[in-house]
Design a protein around this motif. Sequence first.
Motif, PDB file in Angstrom:
ATOM      1  N   UNK A 174       1.302  -1.033  -0.065  1.00  0.00           N
ATOM      2  CA  UNK A 174      -0.246   0.227   0.175  1.00  0.00           C
ATOM      3  C   UNK A 174       0.834   1.447  -0.084  1.00  0.00           C
ATOM      4  N   UNK A 175       0.998   1.803  -0.531  1.00  0.00           N
ATOM      5  CA  UNK A 175       1.086   3.273  -0.670  1.00  0.00           C
ATOM      6  C   UNK A 175       0.024   4.321  -1.244  1.00  0.00           C
ATOM      7  N   UNK A 181       5.761  -0.254   6.600  1.00  0.00           N
ATOM      8  CA  UNK A 181       4.877  -0.719   8.138  1.00  0.00           C
ATOM      9  C   UNK A 181       3.992  -1.906   7.915  1.00  0.00           C
ATOM     10  N   UNK A 182       4.613  -3.186   8.082  1.00  0.00           N
ATOM     11  CA  UNK A 182       4.270  -4.500   8.819  1.00  0.00           C
ATOM     12  C   UNK A 182       2.661  -5.150   8.674  1.00  0.00           C
ATOM     13  N   UNK A 183       1.831  -4.724   7.602  1.00  0.00           N
ATOM     14  CA  UNK A 183       0.178  -5.161   7.734  1.00  0.00           C
ATOM     15  C   UNK A 183      -0.055  -6.108   7.522  1.00  0.00           C
ATOM     16  N   UNK A 191       2.349  -8.164   4.041  1.00  0.00           N
ATOM     17  CA  UNK A 191       0.908  -7.139   3.062  1.00  0.00           C
ATOM     18  C   UNK A 191       2.053  -6.313   4.133  1.00  0.00           C
ATOM     19  N   UNK A 192       2.078  -4.631   3.056  1.00  0.00           N
ATOM     20  CA  UNK A 192       3.107  -3.441   4.296  1.00  0.00           C
ATOM     21  C   UNK A 192       2.537  -2.353   3.374  1.00  0.00           C
ATOM     22  N   UNK A 193       2.870  -1.355   4.184  1.00  0.00           N
ATOM     23  CA  UNK A 193       2.691  -0.023   3.317  1.00  0.00           C
ATOM     24  C   UNK A 193       3.862   0.591   4.512  1.00  0.00           C
ATOM     25  N   UNK A 194       4.156   1.252   2.857  1.00  0.00           N
ATOM     26  CA  UNK A 194       5.239   2.385   2.689  1.00  0.00           C
ATOM     27  C   UNK A 194       5.135   3.097   3.305  1.00  0.00           C
TER      28      UNK A 194
END
Length: 110
Positions: free
Chosen positions: A14-15, A60-62, A105-108
């Motif tokens: 996700x960004x 961020x590790x979701x 699943x990660x978020x920048x």
Amino acid sequence: MIKNDRKKISVFVEEGNASQTLTCFSNEYRSLMHLIADQLMPDDFGECQGMGRCATCKIEVLESAYPLNNFDRNENSNLESDTGSLKIIRLSCQIYADELADGLKIKLVR
Ligand code: FES
């Protein structure tokens, strides 16, 4: 015909309001930072090329199937501002793009 035994992995990223699933073969890239930089090309991302010094590759590790608590020596000092948070913040250059990253699943963090 060359047989490729390496497992294909997928990482959901996700960004901002956008999201994308990145795919590659296990260990095709040295780290998640290299995978993200090559396939998403975010601005000002991975400035130190994976040395663990710039913190421009924070994620961020979701969701992860495996614990991602094997912090690199430089990583904790570069993430001090995020301590105390319940979020799992990591430097993506310190996470291998291998089979353990499959399904991540990660978020920048920008
Ligand atoms: S690329 Fe610089 S800390 Fe990760």
